[in-house]
Design an enzyme around this catalytic site. Structure first.
Site, PDB file in Angstrom:
ATOM      1  N   LYS A  35     -33.951  -5.053  18.484  1.00 39.08           N
ATOM      2  CA  LYS A  35     -34.985  -5.960  17.964  1.00 39.08           C
ATOM      3  C   LYS A  35     -36.372  -5.528  18.461  1.00 39.08           C
ATOM      4  CE  LYS A  35     -34.031  -8.940  21.906  1.00 39.08           C
ATOM      5  NZ  LYS A  35     -33.201 -10.050  22.381  1.00 39.08           N
ATOM      6  N   ARG A 130     -31.274 -22.854  23.970  1.00 38.34           N
ATOM      7  CA  ARG A 130     -32.206 -22.322  22.992  1.00 38.34           C
ATOM      8  C   ARG A 130     -31.485 -22.456  21.648  1.00 38.34           C
ATOM      9  NH1 ARG A 130     -34.354 -16.333  24.239  1.00 38.34           N
ATOM     10  NH2 ARG A 130     -32.331 -15.931  23.327  1.00 38.34           N
ATOM     11  N   TYR A 255     -65.673  -5.373  34.000  1.00 38.86           N
ATOM     12  CA  TYR A 255     -65.997  -6.750  33.601  1.00 38.86           C
ATOM     13  C   TYR A 255     -65.783  -7.707  34.769  1.00 38.86           C
ATOM     14  CZ  TYR A 255     -66.028  -5.466  28.637  1.00 38.86           C
ATOM     15  OH  TYR A 255     -66.311  -4.914  27.423  1.00 38.86           O
ATOM     16  N   MET A 303     -60.281  -3.182  27.081  1.00 39.62           N
ATOM     17  CA  MET A 303     -59.498  -2.929  25.863  1.00 39.62           C
ATOM     18  C   MET A 303     -59.109  -1.458  25.723  1.00 39.62           C
ATOM     19  SD  MET A 303     -60.419  -3.764  21.894  1.00 39.62           S
ATOM     20  CE  MET A 303     -60.579  -5.512  22.087  1.00 39.62           C
TER      21      MET A 303
HETATM   22  C1  LIG Z   1     -32.345  -9.613  23.431  1.00 37.69           C
HETATM   23  C2  LIG Z   1     -30.930 -10.056  23.491  1.00 37.69           C
HETATM   24  C3  LIG Z   1     -29.955  -9.272  24.136  1.00 37.69           C
HETATM   25  C4  LIG Z   1     -30.290  -8.037  24.952  1.00 37.69           C
HETATM   26  O1  LIG Z   1     -30.817  -8.443  26.192  1.00 37.69           O
HETATM   27  P1  LIG Z   1     -31.193  -7.366  27.342  1.00 37.69           P
HETATM   28  O2  LIG Z   1     -31.575  -8.201  28.507  1.00 37.69           O
HETATM   29  O3  LIG Z   1     -32.356  -6.580  26.808  1.00 37.69           O
HETATM   30  O4  LIG Z   1     -29.991  -6.526  27.543  1.00 37.69           O
HETATM   31  C5  LIG Z   1     -28.630  -9.675  24.026  1.00 37.69           C
HETATM   32  N1  LIG Z   1     -28.289 -10.805  23.351  1.00 37.69           N
HETATM   33  C6  LIG Z   1     -29.211 -11.591  22.749  1.00 37.69           C
HETATM   34  C7  LIG Z   1     -28.769 -12.812  22.040  1.00 37.69           C
HETATM   35  C8  LIG Z   1     -30.556 -11.251  22.819  1.00 37.69           C
HETATM   36  O5  LIG Z   1     -31.466 -12.047  22.245  1.00 37.69           O
END
Ligand SMILES: *Cc1c(COP(=O)(O)O)cnc(C)c1O
Length: 367
Positions: A35, A130, A255, A303
């Site tokens: 992702k 969640r 800054y 930046m």
């Molecule tokens: C992002 C995610 C993972 C992977 O998590 P890591 O800590 O990067 O290994 C696994 N399962 C779900 C549901 C996630 O959202």
């Protein structure tokens, strides 16, 4: 001329890290989590490099569609599932697995006519609070989904660990037990472990594991680095010095004038900033490699630029190579200096940073 700010992506390390997942979870199928543009590494590039995995996981429907359109054949699970019938249609059309976590999704399934079937992952909320169904809802949800001809059987089951990165936290075992009890009466594959589970919690290794950050060579734990766990970091972030100049006692830098020069020194200006994804909250003192040697960041990150104290590098000159993280400077260390986690640094690399695939033994020197 090499690009100014660039990230080197070492695809050989991807295979190495995948082997480590096999080593920790020898009997599990692997669903590689790619992702968020594969945590900033390039989703398609990483998917191609991970050819041998059993499946992939992405967060959103459009990420799954992009993978299918690029010719990826394995199972692809969409972790956030769908929120409307159109999205369900896309999941079906592109043969993507849906994560089912809400009663609204069950309602949509019940209205769906079956032409083709879709695989699902029923998500159990074992404490993360969640996404997912509470353990006491699973039975009713399961019975309702059984009546939906559009869904392939057996169903798959998953849950997500909230605190697995803390090896002394009892919540992880409690989550694993709650999940196992909730699904005990049903057939079908199960998945629990993220990277921290894979490395730290044997009881979380079910039929499928879902490694994310460890595939990128980075530790899921706050107190060690990927390299200490035998992983190889994939991404290195580089730039170069663009100016070197003396500063005098009493001068402030950047800054807000947050850094006060206590002793006359040479300072260097490096072409990297939060516009490239270098963290705005990196504190003065954060290490930076100039010509392979550590020097401290001074003043605020802007930046496009950062400033460093070159007291230990009297010969440094404009054009000299700078590494923001990579060999000799773990991204985990930079994350600590910026009060964040390495995940945000990797994901945060912006479009302006040029990606170079491969591995160069010495960062190329700009000419
Ligand atoms: C992002 C995610 C993972 C992977 O998590 P890591 O800590 O990067 O290994 C696994 N399962 C779900 C549901 C996630 O959202």
């Amino acid at each position: 001329m090499t690009p100014t700010a660039y990230a080197v992506i070492n695809l050989d390390a991807v295979e190495h890290n995948l082997m480590k997942v096999h080593h920790f979870a020898p009997h599990a199928k692997i669903m590689a989590v790619i992702k968020a543009n594969a945590y900033g590494h390039g989703m398609l590039r990483i998917a191609q490099a991970l050819k041998p995995v059993d499946g992939f996981a992405v967060a959103r429907v459009h990420e799954g569609i992009r993978l299918r359109q690029a010719g990826i054949q394995q199972r692809i699970a969409v972790l956030e599932g769908f929120t409307c019938e159109e999205e369900l249609d896309s999941l079906i059309r592109f043969n993507l697995d849906a994560v089912v976590h809400s009663l609204g999704q069950v309602d949509i399934f019940e209205k769906k006519q079956a032409h083709e079937q879709i695989a699902i992952w029923i998500k159990v909320d074992s404490g993360m609070n969640r996404l997912g169904f509470k353990p006491n809802e699973i039975k009713v949800v399961y019975q309702r989904l059984l009546q939906c001809p559009v869904i392939k059987q057996p169903f798959n089951f998953m849950t997500h660990l909230a605190n697995a990165d803390d090896l002394s936290d009892g919540m992880t075992m409690a989550q694993i037990r709650l999940f196992n009890d909730a699904v005990a009466d049903f057939p079908g594959p199960r998945s629990v472990a993220n990277s921290a589970g894979i490395i730290g919690w044997k009881a979380s290794l079910a039929d499928w594991v879902r490694p994310g950050v460890m595939l990128y060579g980075v530790s899921p734990f706050a107190d060690n680095t990927g390299e200490e766990l035998g992983l190889k970091p994939i991404m290195e972030l580089h730039s170069r010095l663009i100016a070197v100049k003396p500063i005098l006692k009493g001068d402030t830098v950047g800054y807000g004038g947050t850094w006060l020069c206590e002793r006359a020194t040479m300072m260097g200006v490096v072409a990297i900033g939060y516009g490239d994804g270098y963290p705005r909250y990196a504190k003065s003192g954060t290490p930076v490699l100039v010509n392979g040697q550590r020097v401290p960041l001074i003043g605020r990150v802007s930046m496009d630029m950062i400033t460093v104290d070159l007291a230990s590098q009297p010969d440094a000159k404009p054009g000299d190579p700078v590494t923001l993280w990579g060999r000799g400077l773990a991204v985990e260390e930079i994350a600590l200096c910026a009060d964040t986690i390495p995940y945000t640094l990797l994901c945060g690399i912006t479009q302006r940073v040029e990606i170079i695939e491969g591995w160069v033994s010495v960062p190329p020197t700009p000419v």
